[in-house]
Design a protein around this motif. Structure first.
Motif, mmCIF file in Angstrom:
data_model
loop_
_atom_site.group_PDB
_atom_site.id
_atom_site.type_symbol
_atom_site.label_atom_id
_atom_site.label_comp_id
_atom_site.label_asym_id
_atom_site.label_seq_id
_atom_site.Cartn_x
_atom_site.Cartn_y
_atom_site.Cartn_z
ATOM 1 N N GLN A 153 0.844 -1.179 0.000
ATOM 2 C CA GLN A 153 0.000 0.000 0.000
ATOM 3 C C GLN A 153 0.891 1.244 0.000
ATOM 4 N N VAL A 154 0.734 2.082 -1.005
ATOM 5 C CA VAL A 154 1.522 3.313 -1.113
ATOM 6 C C VAL A 154 0.740 4.455 -0.490
ATOM 7 N N GLN A 155 1.411 5.236 0.332
ATOM 8 C CA GLN A 155 0.780 6.399 0.960
ATOM 9 C C GLN A 155 1.651 7.632 0.794
ATOM 10 N N LEU A 156 0.994 8.778 0.631
ATOM 11 C CA LEU A 156 1.661 10.076 0.587
ATOM 12 C C LEU A 156 1.146 10.894 1.766
ATOM 13 N N VAL A 157 2.055 11.380 2.578
ATOM 14 C CA VAL A 157 1.679 12.154 3.750
ATOM 15 C C VAL A 157 2.315 13.532 3.663
ATOM 16 N N GLU A 158 1.452 14.561 3.644
ATOM 17 C CA GLU A 158 1.924 15.944 3.555
ATOM 18 C C GLU A 158 1.976 16.576 4.938
ATOM 19 N N SER A 159 2.806 17.598 5.055
ATOM 20 C CA SER A 159 2.882 18.400 6.263
ATOM 21 C C SER A 159 3.392 19.783 5.894
ATOM 22 N N GLY A 160 3.192 20.727 6.813
ATOM 23 C CA GLY A 160 3.779 22.048 6.634
ATOM 24 C C GLY A 160 2.817 23.155 6.288
ATOM 25 N N GLY A 161 1.551 22.846 6.091
ATOM 26 C CA GLY A 161 0.593 23.905 5.796
ATOM 27 C C GLY A 161 0.308 24.746 7.036
ATOM 28 N N GLY A 162 -0.475 25.801 6.835
ATOM 29 C CA GLY A 162 -0.837 26.647 7.964
ATOM 30 C C GLY A 162 -1.309 28.005 7.526
ATOM 31 N N LEU A 163 -1.361 28.910 8.493
ATOM 32 C CA LEU A 163 -1.798 30.287 8.264
ATOM 33 C C LEU A 163 -0.583 31.206 8.288
ATOM 34 N N VAL A 164 -0.479 32.065 7.280
ATOM 35 C CA VAL A 164 0.652 32.980 7.193
ATOM 36 C C VAL A 164 0.170 34.305 6.618
ATOM 37 N N GLN A 165 0.849 35.379 6.977
ATOM 38 C CA GLN A 165 0.501 36.688 6.427
ATOM 39 C C GLN A 165 1.084 36.844 5.024
ATOM 40 N N THR B 260 -3.973 30.942 -1.331
ATOM 41 C CA THR B 260 -4.781 30.189 -0.385
ATOM 42 C C THR B 260 -5.489 29.036 -1.082
ATOM 43 N N ALA B 261 -5.266 27.824 -0.579
ATOM 44 C CA ALA B 261 -5.835 26.623 -1.200
ATOM 45 C C ALA B 261 -5.457 25.407 -0.367
ATOM 46 N N VAL B 262 -6.038 24.282 -0.720
ATOM 47 C CA VAL B 262 -5.563 23.002 -0.207
ATOM 48 C C VAL B 262 -4.516 22.490 -1.195
ATOM 49 N N TYR B 263 -3.341 22.203 -0.689
ATOM 50 C CA TYR B 263 -2.228 21.748 -1.514
ATOM 51 C C TYR B 263 -2.094 20.226 -1.400
ATOM 52 N N HIS B 264 -2.053 19.580 -2.552
ATOM 53 C CA HIS B 264 -1.972 18.124 -2.610
ATOM 54 C C HIS B 264 -0.657 17.694 -3.243
ATOM 55 N N CYS B 265 -0.038 16.707 -2.627
ATOM 56 C CA CYS B 265 1.149 16.076 -3.181
ATOM 57 C C CYS B 265 0.718 15.003 -4.178
ATOM 58 N N ASN B 266 1.513 14.828 -5.220
ATOM 59 C CA ASN B 266 1.218 13.839 -6.258
ATOM 60 C C ASN B 266 2.500 13.119 -6.634
ATOM 61 N N ARG C 268 2.816 1.049 -13.007
ATOM 62 C CA ARG C 268 2.911 2.444 -12.599
ATOM 63 C C ARG C 268 1.529 2.961 -12.237
ATOM 64 N N HIS C 269 1.451 3.642 -11.106
ATOM 65 C CA HIS C 269 0.196 4.250 -10.658
ATOM 66 C C HIS C 269 0.460 5.671 -10.194
ATOM 67 N N GLU C 270 -0.593 6.480 -10.236
ATOM 68 C CA GLU C 270 -0.531 7.840 -9.732
ATOM 69 C C GLU C 270 -1.184 7.867 -8.348
ATOM 70 N N TYR C 271 -0.509 8.489 -7.405
ATOM 71 C CA TYR C 271 -1.022 8.565 -6.045
ATOM 72 C C TYR C 271 -1.115 10.021 -5.593
ATOM 73 N N TRP C 272 -2.058 10.252 -4.672
ATOM 74 C CA TRP C 272 -2.299 11.596 -4.139
ATOM 75 C C TRP C 272 -2.242 11.576 -2.615
ATOM 76 N N GLY C 273 -1.767 12.678 -2.053
ATOM 77 C CA GLY C 273 -1.867 12.872 -0.623
ATOM 78 C C GLY C 273 -3.233 13.427 -0.260
ATOM 79 N N GLN C 274 -3.466 13.504 1.043
ATOM 80 C CA GLN C 274 -4.785 13.926 1.525
ATOM 81 C C GLN C 274 -4.969 15.440 1.459
#
Length: 120
Positions: free
Chosen positions: A1-13, A90-96, A106-112
């Motif tokens: 099972q392949v998983q992509l886990v993102e981190s680092g988002g947040g609120l910034v000026q 401003t958006a939801v950023y997805h890893c691919n 070969r498969h394409e996978y996405w983070g949450q």
């Protein structure tokens, strides 16, 4: 099972910076292209930046000169350094990632997704 886990988002000026990270885990033979996409409310998902396994990069015109994509093949990770942020980012950023679990499979996978909010 392949998983992509993102981190680092947040609120910034506006004018600030954020760094997004994405780590791929699972039974992997090789990772080809890796990239970041974003989706703002009411809009379609759009490409932000992509990087090949060899390090070639491509950026959306709206982020050129402000964002930098990089990857660490040993860590199976891709990063997005975002500088000079504007409210329009401003958006939801997805890893691919294009992942080969076998040399010919070969498969394409996405983070949450991770939320990036830029205040004015």
């Amino acid at each position: 099972q392949v998983q992509l886990v993102e981190s680092g988002g947040g609120l910034v000026q506006a004018g600030g910076s954020l760094r997004l990270s994405c780590v791929v885990s699972g039974n992997i033979f090789r990772i080809d292209d890796m990239g970041w996409y974003r989706q703002a409310p009411g809009k379609q998902r759009e490409l932000v930046a992509v990087i090949s396994s060899g390090g070639s990069t491509n950026y959306a015109d709206s982020v050129k000169g402000r964002f930098t994509i990089s990857r660490d093949n040993a860590k199976k990770a891709v990063y997005l350094q975002m500088d000079s942020l504007v409210p329009e980012d401003t958006a939801v950023y997805h890893c691919n990632a294009d992942v080969r679990i076998r040399i010919l499979i070969r498969h394409e996978y996405w983070g949450q997704g991770t939320q990036v909010t830029v205040s004015s």
